[in-house]
Design a protein around this motif. Structure first.
Motif, PDB file in Angstrom:
ATOM      1  N   LEU A  98       4.794   1.232   1.762  1.00 22.18           N
ATOM      2  CA  LEU A  98       5.890   2.555   1.514  1.00 22.18           C
ATOM      3  C   LEU A  98       5.590   3.303   0.906  1.00 22.18           C
ATOM      4  O   LEU A  98       4.683   4.969   0.501  1.00 22.18           O
ATOM      5  N   ARG A  99       6.456   3.981   0.868  1.00 24.27           N
ATOM      6  CA  ARG A  99       6.942   5.480   0.354  1.00 24.27           C
ATOM      7  C   ARG A  99       7.969   5.405   0.132  1.00 24.27           C
ATOM      8  O   ARG A  99       9.389   5.275   0.876  1.00 24.27           O
ATOM      9  N   ASN A 100       7.851   6.721  -1.431  1.00 24.63           N
ATOM     10  CA  ASN A 100       9.304   6.938  -1.959  1.00 24.63           C
ATOM     11  C   ASN A 100      10.263   5.974  -2.031  1.00 24.63           C
ATOM     12  O   ASN A 100      11.678   5.329  -1.681  1.00 24.63           O
ATOM     13  N   GLY A 101       9.946   4.873  -2.181  1.00 21.37           N
ATOM     14  CA  GLY A 101      10.764   3.190  -2.453  1.00 21.37           C
ATOM     15  C   GLY A 101      11.242   2.743  -1.616  1.00 21.37           C
ATOM     16  O   GLY A 101      12.002   1.688  -1.335  1.00 21.37           O
ATOM     17  N   GLN A 102      10.372   2.831   0.368  1.00 15.62           N
ATOM     18  CA  GLN A 102      10.761   2.153   1.080  1.00 15.62           C
ATOM     19  C   GLN A 102       9.857   1.842   1.727  1.00 15.62           C
ATOM     20  O   GLN A 102       9.222   2.144   1.890  1.00 15.62           O
ATOM     21  N   CYS A 103      10.305   1.112   2.915  1.00 12.07           N
ATOM     22  CA  CYS A 103       9.074   0.365   4.092  1.00 12.07           C
ATOM     23  C   CYS A 103       8.782   0.944   4.621  1.00 12.07           C
ATOM     24  O   CYS A 103       9.844   1.564   5.773  1.00 12.07           O
ATOM     25  N   GLU A 104       7.902   1.153   5.321  1.00 14.33           N
ATOM     26  CA  GLU A 104       7.511   1.752   6.408  1.00 14.33           C
ATOM     27  C   GLU A 104       7.176   1.446   7.492  1.00 14.33           C
ATOM     28  O   GLU A 104       7.634   1.763   8.619  1.00 14.33           O
ATOM     29  N   GLN A 105       5.999   0.675   7.242  1.00 14.39           N
ATOM     30  CA  GLN A 105       5.825  -0.491   8.164  1.00 14.39           C
ATOM     31  C   GLN A 105       5.060  -1.572   7.714  1.00 14.39           C
ATOM     32  O   GLN A 105       4.513  -1.803   6.388  1.00 14.39           O
TER      33      GLN A 105
ATOM     34  N   LEU B  46       1.112  -1.607   0.072  1.00 12.17           N
ATOM     35  CA  LEU B  46      -0.163   0.040   0.195  1.00 12.17           C
ATOM     36  C   LEU B  46       0.976   0.698  -0.069  1.00 12.17           C
ATOM     37  O   LEU B  46       1.575   1.368   0.862  1.00 12.17           O
ATOM     38  N   GLY B  47       0.175   2.450  -0.891  1.00 14.64           N
ATOM     39  CA  GLY B  47       1.287   3.267  -0.761  1.00 14.64           C
ATOM     40  C   GLY B  47       0.365   4.333  -2.074  1.00 14.64           C
ATOM     41  O   GLY B  47      -0.448   3.786  -3.040  1.00 14.64           O
ATOM     42  N   PRO B  48       1.035   5.519  -1.729  1.00  9.88           N
ATOM     43  CA  PRO B  48       0.698   6.591  -2.674  1.00  9.88           C
ATOM     44  C   PRO B  48       1.325   6.439  -3.965  1.00  9.88           C
ATOM     45  O   PRO B  48       1.818   5.892  -4.381  1.00  9.88           O
ATOM     46  N   SER B  49       0.202   6.913  -4.885  1.00 11.96           N
ATOM     47  CA  SER B  49       1.202   6.908  -6.787  1.00 11.96           C
ATOM     48  C   SER B  49       2.846   7.236  -6.442  1.00 11.96           C
ATOM     49  O   SER B  49       2.964   7.711  -5.529  1.00 11.96           O
ATOM     50  N   GLY B  50       3.408   6.413  -7.061  1.00 11.43           N
ATOM     51  CA  GLY B  50       4.833   6.516  -7.109  1.00 11.43           C
ATOM     52  C   GLY B  50       5.695   6.063  -5.737  1.00 11.43           C
ATOM     53  O   GLY B  50       7.162   6.864  -5.490  1.00 11.43           O
ATOM     54  N   SER B  51       5.302   6.060  -5.144  1.00 13.58           N
ATOM     55  CA  SER B  51       6.085   4.384  -3.800  1.00 13.58           C
ATOM     56  C   SER B  51       6.458   3.551  -4.193  1.00 13.58           C
ATOM     57  O   SER B  51       7.411   3.099  -3.592  1.00 13.58           O
ATOM     58  N   GLY B  52       6.582   2.964  -5.584  1.00 14.20           N
ATOM     59  CA  GLY B  52       7.264   2.100  -5.483  1.00 14.20           C
ATOM     60  C   GLY B  52       6.786   0.509  -5.647  1.00 14.20           C
ATOM     61  O   GLY B  52       7.409  -0.427  -6.092  1.00 14.20           O
ATOM     62  N   LYS B  53       5.377   0.399  -5.836  1.00 13.31           N
ATOM     63  CA  LYS B  53       4.986  -0.410  -4.930  1.00 13.31           C
ATOM     64  C   LYS B  53       4.621  -1.670  -6.561  1.00 13.31           C
ATOM     65  O   LYS B  53       4.655  -2.514  -6.000  1.00 13.31           O
ATOM     66  N   SER B  54       4.345  -0.619  -7.704  1.00 18.29           N
ATOM     67  CA  SER B  54       3.578  -1.103  -8.119  1.00 18.29           C
ATOM     68  C   SER B  54       5.240  -2.176  -9.026  1.00 18.29           C
ATOM     69  O   SER B  54       5.948  -2.954  -9.682  1.00 18.29           O
ATOM     70  N   THR B  55       6.235  -1.155  -9.233  1.00 20.06           N
ATOM     71  CA  THR B  55       7.576  -1.745  -9.185  1.00 20.06           C
ATOM     72  C   THR B  55       7.675  -2.884  -8.500  1.00 20.06           C
ATOM     73  O   THR B  55       8.304  -3.824  -9.515  1.00 20.06           O
ATOM     74  N   ILE B  56       7.793  -2.939  -7.553  1.00 20.60           N
ATOM     75  CA  ILE B  56       8.027  -4.658  -6.500  1.00 20.60           C
ATOM     76  C   ILE B  56       7.788  -5.298  -7.074  1.00 20.60           C
ATOM     77  O   ILE B  56       8.240  -6.121  -7.712  1.00 20.60           O
TER      78      ILE B  56
END
Lengths: 278, 362
Positions: B207-214, B35-45
């Protein structure tokens, strides 16, 4: 313009004069010359100032069709067009796919170079090529004409398929990879069928335009290789008998008519427009 | 059945890192939501797991087997795309059968498997239909059947319901969850809709900015957000900003004793954890609007420094526009530099009076 005609279509009582004008104008511009040619093909005597021919008949059809060089030219034309179209497809379709889907250095310049061959005055280009062909002993040979006509088909067979391949949804291709298809299999089973109708239209256009190509065929092929259009020109040049030209014109309609019938099927399926991204 | 291990995954496009040192283990049969806003890298993962993007560094393993360098067609993963990506030149049957045909299964077995898959997604008998004759929801079901028929070890769902309307989305996500549980298939699900994540996932990765928040279970992510970003991203949250001085956080007439070093801090309170008490005189927050939702009333207030807050109150007490109210949080979290530094629970303030706040710091 469109909003206005849409409006008048909504109002049943109003007559669309603009539409009628365009319809009539197009009919005159397109249909009248055709009608004259067809009339000439079936005319035996037609002297000025009569509006309709004095005598109709099939005499010139018999005369034209009994000539061996007509049948020979027809056979050469068909063989040439088929060979050129096939070669063009083999060369251009993979290239078009590469242009549409791959990134490589010089891609854009390369792509534009296909346009460049059409930007030159064509006859000048042909003469230059003819000079080279003379040294290579390709003048007046079947393969010489194939080569020269191939150049003319490149742009059509690259640009239209590139648009068709680009319109194919990448996710569809990825989904096929996902279920286990190799890149080659994806191209064969997904990309090609998706782009198919548009590519088919490009192949058809190539065939027809090659069939009617005159300059290159005449410059490189004459005198041994005479295609139908070249033969027609020599008829018109040598004997001022309008009917020969008219009969050949009517005969030459056959391939383009068949092509149009095919194209209609493609267009009515909506595939043609879909290939262009509609 | 399968276990997915992602270690130190990194993906850079030019100078920007779309995914930055991402590690995660998905257990057998688990449904994990990215889960994350667009551009957070979730689709890339997700696309790297499917094999459509090559990681810049890091490893991916399925059941201990390294798949990092395998092309998509050789990975035991099945992906369902956002735009369903059905092949429009094939009918429903052939869409589902394509992968089976590639595996050269006997004709009768292909037929049996396709029919089973169609039945599983509730589309029995739809085989001969053309894909464009189906509704959006039906198309997504066919896409799901196309992935499931090959019995992948890992199912990847890339915002599969994004193009559907709200009602259909809710129904379909229940169905997908139900099928996933029945088959016990390890699943990764990408979404930017938090309700989808909360409703479906065993665990949520924010996710935020390609990094895991929690990474936590949905209730934990909601009730104990570990970063200010997660607190604000999931659900509705009030943030009050102030300095902690001498161990006390003070904002307007709200003061909370905190066992943290002095300095700037953000107090986060959910609207349902924010009680309102009657204020005396010209103190407290001003009520801007109160909206009656039947089961509860949402009161919007303006606190000190033009800070807007929302409080969910019971319909028993009404707060009129322009009235003054004192904020009385029951549960809160305190963040500094995006990190959770304290959290606690307060006993609700009596409606009148100014009793000392009983504080219990976690």
């Amino acid at each position: 313009m469109t909003s206005r005609s849409a409006l008048s279509a909504l109002r049943p009582g109003r007559f669309d004069w603009t539409g009628l004008f365009f319809a009539l104008f197009l009919t005159i511009v397109i249909a009248v010359p055709l009608l004259v040619v067809v009339t000439w093909a079936f005319t035996e005597v037609w002297r000025y100032p009569s509006v309709i021919p004095q005598q109709f008949g099939l005499r010139f059809w018999h005369q034209t069709l009994s000539r061996a060089d007509v049948w020979e030219a027809l056979w050469i034309s068909i063989r040439l067009s088929a060979t050129v179209t096939l070669l063009s497809a083999v060369i251009c379709l993979p290239a078009a796919y590469a242009f549409a889907r791959m990134k490589f250095p010089g891609r854009d310049i390369f792509f534009l170079s296909f346009l460049a061959s059409h930007a030159f005055p064509k006859f000048g280009l042909l003469v230059a090529i003819a000079a080279i062909f003379l040294k290579l002993n390709l003048i007046a040979t079947f393969w010489g004409v194939v080569l020269i006509q191939l150049v003319g088909t490149l742009m059509l067979m690259i640009w239209i398929p590139v648009a068709a391949f680009q319109a194919v949804d990448r996710r569809m291709e990825e989904a096929a990879r996902d279920v286990g298809a190799s890149p080659l299999r994806v191209f064969w089973s997904i990309t090609l069928p998706q782009a198919g109708p548009t590519i088919f239209a490009a192949v058809l256009l190539t065939f027809v335009s090659t069939f009617y190509e005159t300059e290159g065929a005449w410059l490189i092929g004459a005198p041994q290789i005479r295609t139908m259009p070249v033969l027609m020109i020599s008829y018109i040049n040598n004997q001022i008998v309008v009917q020969y030209g008219a009969v050949l014109s009517v005969i030459l309609w056959v391939p383009s008519f068949i092509a149009l019938m095919f194209a209609r099927r493609v267009v009515s399926n909506g595939g043609f427009a879909k290939g262009f991204g509609a | 059945m399968a276990r997915l291990t992602i270690e130190h995954l990194r993906k850079s496009f030019g100078v920007t890192a779309a995914v930055d040192d991402f590690s995660l283990t998905v257990e057998d049969g688990e449904l994990v939501c990215l889960l994350g806003p667009s551009g957070s890298g979730k689709s890339t993962i997700l696309r790297m797991i499917g094999g459509f993007e090559q990681p810049t560094s890091g490893t991916l393993a399925i059941d201990g087997q390294d798949v990092t360098r395998l092309p998509p067609e050789r990975r035991p993963t099945g992906m369902m795309f956002q735009s369903h990506a059905l092949w429009s030149h094939m009918n429903v049957f052939n869409n589902i059968a394509f992968g089976l045909k590639l595996r050269r299964l006997p004709r009768a077995e292909i037929r049996r498997k396709v029919e089973e898959a169609l039945e599983l997604v509730g589309l029995a008998g739809y085989g001969p239909r053309q894909t464009f004759q189906l509704s959006g929801g039906q198309q997504q079901r066919v896409a799901l059947a196309r992935s499931l028929v090959l019995a992948p070890k890992i199912l990847l769902l890339d915002e599969p319901f994004a193009s559907l309307d709200q009602h259909l989305r809710e129904r379909l996500r229940e169905e997908v969850r139900e099928i996933q549980q029945r088959l016990g298939i390890t699943t990764l699900f990408v979404t930017h809709g938090q309700d989808e994540a909360l409703a479906m996932a065993d665990r949520i990765v924010v996710l935020r900015n390609g990094q895991c928040e929690q990474v936590d279970a949905p209730d934990v992510v909601y009730r104990q957000p570990q970063t200010e970003f997660v607190a604000g991203f999931i659900g509705s949250m009030n943030f009050l900003r102030a300095n902690v001085e001498g161990g006390t956080f003070r904002h307007g007439d709200l003061s909370i004793a905190l066992d943290v070093a002095d300095g700037p801090a953000v107090l986060a309170i959910r609207p349902e954890d924010l009680g309102l008490a009657q204020a005396e005189g010209e103190t407290g927050a001003i009520v801007l609007r109160s909206t009656d939702f039947g089961s509860h009333i949402m009161v919007e207030l303006e606190s000190e420094g033009a800070t807007r807050v929302k409080a969910m109150t019971s319909p028993a007490t009404r707060f009129e526009k322009g009235a003054r109210a004192r904020l009385s949080p029951t549960t809160y979290g305190v963040y500094r530099d995006n990190r959770l530094i304290a959290s606690g629970r307060l006993t609700a303030l009596p409606v009148t009076g100014r009793a000392h706040h009983a504080v219990e710091t976690a």
